[in-house]
Write an enzyme that holds these catalytic residues in place. Sequence first.
Site, PDB file in Angstrom:
ATOM      1  N   LYS A   1       0.853  -1.194   0.000  1.00  0.00           N
ATOM      2  CA  LYS A   1       0.000   0.000   0.000  1.00  0.00           C
ATOM      3  C   LYS A   1       0.888   1.243   0.000  1.00  0.00           C
ATOM      4  CE  LYS A   1      -4.310   1.201   2.359  1.00  0.00           C
ATOM      5  NZ  LYS A   1      -4.996   1.118   3.657  1.00  0.00           N
TER       6      LYS A   1
HETATM    7  C1  E4P Z   1      -8.302   2.234   3.601  1.00  0.00           C
HETATM    8  O1  E4P Z   1      -7.513   1.471   3.156  1.00  0.00           O
HETATM    9  C2  E4P Z   1      -8.186   2.903   4.898  1.00  0.00           C
HETATM   10  O2  E4P Z   1      -7.524   2.027   5.773  1.00  0.00           O
HETATM   11  C3  E4P Z   1      -9.507   3.206   5.549  1.00  0.00           C
HETATM   12  O3  E4P Z   1     -10.600   2.760   4.784  1.00  0.00           O
HETATM   13  C4  E4P Z   1      -9.621   4.549   6.116  1.00  0.00           C
HETATM   14  O4  E4P Z   1     -10.879   4.659   6.749  1.00  0.00           O
HETATM   15  P1  E4P Z   1     -11.218   5.762   7.833  1.00  0.00           P
HETATM   16  O5  E4P Z   1     -11.483   7.040   7.127  1.00  0.00           O
HETATM   17  O6  E4P Z   1     -12.446   5.238   8.522  1.00  0.00           O
HETATM   18  O7  E4P Z   1     -10.023   5.852   8.745  1.00  0.00           O
END
Ligand code: E4P
Length: 218
Positions: free
Chosen positions: A87
Amino acid sequence: MKFFIDTANLNDIQEAYDLGVLDGVTTNPSLMAKEGISGQENVMAHYKAICDIVDDNVSAEVIATDFDGMIKEGTALAKIDDKIVVKVPMIKDGVKAIKYFTNQGIRTNCTLVFSAGQALLAAKAGASYVSPFIGRLDDISYDGLQLIDQIVTIYQNYGFTTEVLAASIRHTMHLIQCSEIGADVVTCPLNVITSLLNHPLTDSGLAKFLADHAKSNG
Ligand code: E4P
């Protein structure tokens, strides 16, 4: 359509996997910190533990923000298990890193995407997944779902193979609307997945079936 769970909590991952509908996991540094996972060795071991639960698609995020650092970290992450998807944040060096990993045959998830232009860059660099954060856009009065729609259209127009991974999902309607729009993947916490089960008519209907069965079977 793929369902990913957005957590680093092993119990939640196991519960979603046991439901039989889980296609992968997304984590991020905040989610790892929430589970108290720190130090390179523990972080790597935790990713391995996640990989041992699920069949594929475990997003592990790099911390470095420079090209060389991202390459070093991402290469090490990819070596943990074939299920790892590296990522990478949507920044200039991140785009270069995605291109590098793509050329190496390492899958990537471009994270922190908040515009169609960013999604185009990620696709051009060959990202396997692009993660638009819809909840965080909604939080600042932008329509997160509209962004998903835009990206799906753009990718279809040109046949990009990058999959649209709708992230930052806060509730079941986000998930359902993403599926209507045609997002390839949704990632959300366990409670959003299990909330899909709920309907009062299912509960009352089942209660009645069981009561009738009990009456006629003593
Ligand atoms: C995506 O990969 C992120 O980890 C995540 O969806 C972020 O979500 P949040 O805005 O609830 O922290």
